[in-house]
Design an enzyme around this catalytic site. Sequence first.
Site, PDB file in Angstrom:
ATOM      1  N   GLU A 160     -23.009  -0.059  24.081  1.00 22.30           N
ATOM      2  CA  GLU A 160     -23.186   1.382  24.312  1.00 22.30           C
ATOM      3  C   GLU A 160     -24.116   1.648  25.504  1.00 22.30           C
ATOM      4  O   GLU A 160     -25.242   1.147  25.538  1.00 22.30           O
ATOM      5  CB  GLU A 160     -23.765   2.043  23.041  1.00 22.30           C
ATOM      6  CG  GLU A 160     -23.820   3.556  23.158  1.00 22.30           C
ATOM      7  CD  GLU A 160     -24.302   4.252  21.884  1.00 22.30           C
ATOM      8  OE1 GLU A 160     -24.345   3.614  20.811  1.00 22.30           O
ATOM      9  OE2 GLU A 160     -24.656   5.441  21.978  1.00 22.30           O
ATOM     10  N   LYS A 183     -29.024   6.253  12.810  1.00 19.83           N
ATOM     11  CA  LYS A 183     -28.142   5.518  13.732  1.00 19.83           C
ATOM     12  C   LYS A 183     -28.863   5.335  15.067  1.00 19.83           C
ATOM     13  O   LYS A 183     -28.765   4.277  15.697  1.00 19.83           O
ATOM     14  CB  LYS A 183     -26.816   6.269  13.902  1.00 19.83           C
ATOM     15  CG  LYS A 183     -25.728   5.478  14.611  1.00 19.83           C
ATOM     16  CD  LYS A 183     -25.761   5.568  16.128  1.00 19.83           C
ATOM     17  CE  LYS A 183     -24.618   4.800  16.779  1.00 19.83           C
ATOM     18  NZ  LYS A 183     -24.707   4.800  18.251  1.00 19.83           N
ATOM     19  N   ASP A 229     -28.191 -11.665  11.335  1.00 18.86           N
ATOM     20  CA  ASP A 229     -27.119 -11.027  10.561  1.00 18.86           C
ATOM     21  C   ASP A 229     -27.327  -9.509  10.562  1.00 18.86           C
ATOM     22  O   ASP A 229     -28.146  -8.985   9.809  1.00 18.86           O
ATOM     23  CB  ASP A 229     -27.161 -11.600   9.139  1.00 18.86           C
ATOM     24  CG  ASP A 229     -26.040 -11.078   8.257  1.00 18.86           C
ATOM     25  OD1 ASP A 229     -25.467 -10.014   8.572  1.00 18.86           O
ATOM     26  OD2 ASP A 229     -25.754 -11.729   7.247  1.00 18.86           O
ATOM     27  N   HIS A 257     -26.584  10.213  28.845  1.00 20.76           N
ATOM     28  CA  HIS A 257     -25.467   9.389  28.414  1.00 20.76           C
ATOM     29  C   HIS A 257     -24.339   9.366  29.435  1.00 20.76           C
ATOM     30  O   HIS A 257     -23.632   8.395  29.571  1.00 20.76           O
ATOM     31  CB  HIS A 257     -24.886   9.996  27.121  1.00 20.76           C
ATOM     32  CG  HIS A 257     -25.162   9.161  25.909  1.00 20.76           C
ATOM     33  ND1 HIS A 257     -24.291   8.199  25.501  1.00 20.76           N
ATOM     34  CD2 HIS A 257     -26.183   9.140  25.041  1.00 20.76           C
ATOM     35  CE1 HIS A 257     -24.768   7.624  24.420  1.00 20.76           C
ATOM     36  NE2 HIS A 257     -25.923   8.178  24.114  1.00 20.76           N
TER      37      HIS A 257
HETATM   38  P1  NAD Z   1     -30.069 -21.601   6.580  1.00 16.48           P
HETATM   39  O1  NAD Z   1     -29.699 -22.080   5.225  1.00 16.48           O
HETATM   40  O2  NAD Z   1     -29.212 -22.002   7.731  1.00 16.48           O
HETATM   41  O3  NAD Z   1     -31.568 -22.004   6.919  1.00 16.48           O
HETATM   42  C1  NAD Z   1     -32.636 -21.826   6.030  1.00 16.48           C
HETATM   43  C2  NAD Z   1     -33.220 -23.176   5.645  1.00 16.48           C
HETATM   44  O4  NAD Z   1     -33.907 -23.769   6.741  1.00 16.48           O
HETATM   45  C3  NAD Z   1     -34.254 -23.050   4.567  1.00 16.48           C
HETATM   46  O5  NAD Z   1     -33.632 -22.984   3.314  1.00 16.48           O
HETATM   47  C4  NAD Z   1     -35.103 -24.304   4.781  1.00 16.48           C
HETATM   48  O6  NAD Z   1     -34.572 -25.384   4.052  1.00 16.48           O
HETATM   49  C5  NAD Z   1     -34.942 -24.617   6.251  1.00 16.48           C
HETATM   50  N1  NAD Z   1     -36.175 -24.378   7.055  1.00 16.48           N
HETATM   51  C6  NAD Z   1     -36.653 -25.181   8.046  1.00 16.48           C
HETATM   52  N2  NAD Z   1     -37.772 -24.676   8.598  1.00 16.48           N
HETATM   53  C7  NAD Z   1     -38.038 -23.512   7.968  1.00 16.48           C
HETATM   54  C8  NAD Z   1     -39.051 -22.499   8.098  1.00 16.48           C
HETATM   55  N3  NAD Z   1     -40.045 -22.597   9.003  1.00 16.48           N
HETATM   56  N4  NAD Z   1     -38.980 -21.424   7.296  1.00 16.48           N
HETATM   57  C9  NAD Z   1     -38.002 -21.300   6.407  1.00 16.48           C
HETATM   58  N5  NAD Z   1     -37.015 -22.217   6.204  1.00 16.48           N
HETATM   59  C10 NAD Z   1     -37.020 -23.317   6.989  1.00 16.48           C
HETATM   60  O7  NAD Z   1     -30.120 -20.007   6.656  1.00 16.48           O
HETATM   61  P2  NAD Z   1     -30.634 -18.866   5.684  1.00 16.48           P
HETATM   62  O8  NAD Z   1     -31.710 -18.157   6.410  1.00 16.48           O
HETATM   63  O9  NAD Z   1     -30.928 -19.362   4.299  1.00 16.48           O
HETATM   64  O10 NAD Z   1     -29.331 -17.936   5.595  1.00 16.48           O
HETATM   65  C11 NAD Z   1     -28.956 -17.103   6.645  1.00 16.48           C
HETATM   66  C12 NAD Z   1     -27.454 -17.061   6.779  1.00 16.48           C
HETATM   67  O11 NAD Z   1     -26.854 -16.646   5.556  1.00 16.48           O
HETATM   68  C13 NAD Z   1     -26.997 -16.074   7.806  1.00 16.48           C
HETATM   69  O12 NAD Z   1     -26.050 -16.698   8.643  1.00 16.48           O
HETATM   70  C14 NAD Z   1     -26.327 -14.985   6.983  1.00 16.48           C
HETATM   71  O13 NAD Z   1     -25.326 -14.341   7.739  1.00 16.48           O
HETATM   72  C15 NAD Z   1     -25.785 -15.735   5.835  1.00 16.48           C
HETATM   73  N6  NAD Z   1     -25.454 -15.046   4.577  1.00 16.48           N
HETATM   74  C16 NAD Z   1     -25.857 -13.760   4.314  1.00 16.48           C
HETATM   75  C17 NAD Z   1     -25.548 -13.168   3.112  1.00 16.48           C
HETATM   76  C18 NAD Z   1     -26.061 -11.781   2.809  1.00 16.48           C
HETATM   77  O14 NAD Z   1     -26.864 -11.261   3.557  1.00 16.48           O
HETATM   78  N7  NAD Z   1     -25.628 -11.121   1.746  1.00 16.48           N
HETATM   79  C19 NAD Z   1     -24.836 -13.877   2.163  1.00 16.48           C
HETATM   80  C20 NAD Z   1     -24.439 -15.202   2.439  1.00 16.48           C
HETATM   81  C21 NAD Z   1     -24.779 -15.794   3.643  1.00 16.48           C
END
Ligand code: NAD
Length: 421
Positions: free
Chosen positions: A83, A261, A277, A375
């Site tokens: 946008e 928005k 996300d 805009h």
């Molecule tokens: P991930 O599982 O890829 O990474 C998280 C992991 O990284 C942690 O569980 C930990 O084991 C590790 N880690 C390493 N260093 C860390 C630190 N300093 N702090 C925290 N963890 C550390 O990702 P995630 O964050 O668990 O999930 C995000 C993804 O899930 C996104 O891609 C999202 O789109 C997706 N997702 C979202 C939904 C929803 O929002 N409803 C549902 C399902 C999946």
Amino acid sequence: MNKSSQISGFYKLNPKERVALVKDFAGLSEEECDLLQNTGSLSLEAANRMIENVVGAFSLPLGVAVNFLINNRDYIIPMAIEEPSVVAAASYAAKMVREGGGFHTSSTPPIMIGQIQVVDIADPDRAKKRVFQAKQEILKKANAQDPVLVSYGGGAKDLDARVINTTTGPMLITELHVDCRDAMGANAVNTMAEAVAPIVERVTGGHVYLRIISNLATKRLAKAWCTVPKENVGGEEVVNGIVNATAFAAADPYRAATHNKGAMNGIIALILATGNDHRAIEAGAHAYAAMRGQYTSLSTWEKTENGDLKGTIELPMAVGLIGGAVRTHPIAKIALKILGVKTANEFAEVIAAVGLAQNLAALRALAHEGIQRGHMSLHARNIAIAAGAQGKLADLVAERMVRERKIRIDRAKELIKELSS
Ligand code: NAD
């Protein structure tokens, strides 16, 4: 005859083979197929590892907003957005806010909520007590799933349980409170929720269906506030206009949706640039805006005693510096380097400040000169390009259309003819 979209084993093909099929289905030209596969900085192989059925990559402009002073630190804000005017507006608002000392922020710890839904329970209140009695066993099981997160000081810290009445009867909702440190945490929390479900079933005697994170992250809030000197915002009349705009948004969901928005323009652009996300953030923000029973404004703007403008925004902010696409998308990595945040909390606070800046820019324009003037010049350029103008000609056509207040594709085509003859 209609071609069928039922293509068995499509997912097993490589991107080139998929493109060939889509080419045939949609009648794409060779040139269009080349464009699809010419993926730029995100290689086709990397894209193919990120999602399913990949045929190409989609580019968006990446801009940077400048002038941001947040907690006395300077930030350059990367923004991916289609946008026009958003990046310019954010920079402009940040400059106004800077004159008043910049943005100030705070946030709560990065705690996400994981929900476990239990149905078919004879006595939901007794089942709820049993869940609390099993708290240590449940938390231990949850934490065993993610030793890495625990090693960083995160993990499942607490739980809650509540009985809700639904159209299919009472349910017990057990909630894990997981400190996700520098991750957004959805995968981490979902894994934990699934792992503890058998314990929850055992102690409640019920049946578990859903085990999933909640995007209404009320325990992971980011807040930003700022004061803008009245002369920087355009004087008393503009301050009054912005205060009245806030009252309008607070009282009327039709206005609140557009008010919010405006803030999300900046928030989502930054979230996208960093590979986070944005659906999770949108869902959380709007659910939070409706928490008190009526959808309302996420921000407030009020007049201070000496007539300046004070603004505040607060919203859930589940963002990560690791995990998801954050570390796999090459541009997201660079965007985070430009932003220079060290923790997910700092990141969340910067995002809140960007949302407040974007909201201020929109309200100022609305209360002052109307939104269209700013805009229209970029919009006109896009129309000129869509009509076939390129380079300098696109600028000339856009300028003429803005001057004439006729920003339409038919006029752009006429002007292209006129100016190129
Ligand atoms: P991930 O599982 O890829 O990474 C998280 C992991 O990284 C942690 O569980 C930990 O084991 C590790 N880690 C390493 N260093 C860390 C630190 N300093 N702090 C925290 N963890 C550390 O990702 P995630 O964050 O668990 O999930 C995000 C993804 O899930 C996104 O891609 C999202 O789109 C997706 N997702 C979202 C939904 C929803 O929002 N409803 C549902 C399902 C999946």
